[in-house]
Design a protein around this motif. Structure first.
Motif, mmCIF file in Angstrom:
data_model
loop_
_atom_site.group_PDB
_atom_site.id
_atom_site.type_symbol
_atom_site.label_atom_id
_atom_site.label_comp_id
_atom_site.label_asym_id
_atom_site.label_seq_id
_atom_site.Cartn_x
_atom_site.Cartn_y
_atom_site.Cartn_z
ATOM 1 N N LYS A 159 5.672 9.184 6.284
ATOM 2 C CA LYS A 159 5.535 7.959 5.501
ATOM 3 C C LYS A 159 4.491 8.177 4.419
ATOM 4 C CE LYS A 159 6.668 4.684 9.229
ATOM 5 N NZ LYS A 159 6.151 3.567 10.060
ATOM 6 N N GLU A 160 4.694 7.500 3.297
ATOM 7 C CA GLU A 160 3.729 7.559 2.193
ATOM 8 C C GLU A 160 3.217 6.144 1.937
ATOM 9 O OE1 GLU A 160 3.674 10.112 -1.826
ATOM 10 O OE2 GLU A 160 5.072 8.422 -1.889
ATOM 11 N N VAL A 161 1.958 5.922 2.269
ATOM 12 C CA VAL A 161 1.367 4.597 2.118
ATOM 13 C C VAL A 161 0.923 4.366 0.674
ATOM 14 C CG1 VAL A 161 -0.485 3.060 2.905
ATOM 15 C CG2 VAL A 161 0.615 4.636 4.516
ATOM 16 N N GLU A 162 0.362 5.380 0.056
ATOM 17 C CA GLU A 162 -0.064 5.291 -1.341
ATOM 18 C C GLU A 162 0.222 6.628 -2.022
ATOM 19 O OE1 GLU A 162 -3.790 3.130 -3.136
ATOM 20 O OE2 GLU A 162 -4.376 5.177 -2.616
ATOM 21 N N ARG A 176 -1.976 9.085 0.321
ATOM 22 C CA ARG A 176 -2.354 8.557 1.637
ATOM 23 C C ARG A 176 -1.082 8.467 2.471
ATOM 24 N NH1 ARG A 176 -5.429 3.308 1.477
ATOM 25 N NH2 ARG A 176 -6.451 4.137 3.333
ATOM 26 N N VAL A 178 1.201 9.115 6.434
ATOM 27 C CA VAL A 178 1.310 9.092 7.894
ATOM 28 C C VAL A 178 2.005 10.389 8.291
ATOM 29 C CG1 VAL A 178 2.257 7.913 9.903
ATOM 30 C CG2 VAL A 178 1.465 6.576 7.941
#
Length: 208
Positions: A159-162, A176, A178
């Protein structure tokens, strides 16, 4: 003996002999040698100072050239970094617009602005970091969470949060993310495995 004979004897006694002349010449030669060695030493020192001055000047030119190149390549670093939150908000607005089911013309307008924004940044050397599905790299990624996954190897970004960005070959902002970690065995699975192992062992004893 008359006065003329006395004067002749006196003049002969005052003239230096061959030995004295040789000693004087040797002394003069030694003085010249010392002066020559001193002059050579001074020349060597001056040559060394000249070489140092040339090296310092060359280093100064290289440093000025590097600073000039860095300014040309990275002079907009602070400005570009300050634009990233604006880009983040624009992308959030675009995703919200698609999910809310508003008029397609508005969505297309926001999408067009987003593409223009990315194009301007790209011309300035700012490009996004591709992260999803890649192995975690602490040099460009910042892990904020680990999640168990059966579909991905450990340390894979799931996952890519930012989104992160590079300014040419320099990190502007890390991604940022996961990352995946191995799924821990559950207690029930451990019990089943233990029971199966015990049954196999008892069966071996019964056959014996």
């Amino acid at each position: 003996m008359d006065d003329n004979d006395k004067d002749q004897d006196t003049n002969q006694s005052e003239q230096p002999g061959p030995e004295k002349e040789q000693v004087q010449e040797q002394q003069d030669i030694e003085v010249l040698k010392r002066d020559l060695e001193a002059a050579r030493g001074e020349v060597a020192q001056l040559h060394d100072k000249w070489l140092r001055a040339v090296a310092d000047l060359d280093n100064f030119r290289k440093r000025v050239q590097k600073e000039r190149n860095d300014f040309f390549l990275y002079g907009n670093e602070t400005f570009a970094r300050e634009l990233l939150p604006v880009l983040d908000n624009l992308e959030r607005a675009f995703e919200h617009a698609k999910e809310s089911g508003i008029d397609n013309s508005i969505i297309e307008g926001v999408d067009l602005i987003h593409k223009q924004f990315l194009s301007v940044l790209e011309k300035s050397g700012v490009v996004p970091i591709s992260s999803l599905g890649k192995e975690f790299d602490p040099g460009i990624h910042e892990a904020i969470l680990e999640e168990e996954s059966e579909d991905h190897p450990p340390m894979t970004i799931i996952k890519e949060v930012e989104k992160g960005y590079m300014l040419r070959n320099r990190l502007l902002r890390p991604s940022r993310v996961v990352i995946a970690k191995a799924r821990a065995p559950k207690d029930s699975e451990a019990d089943v495995n233990s029971s199966e192992a015990l049954e196999d062992k008892e069966g071996d004893h019964g056959e014996g």
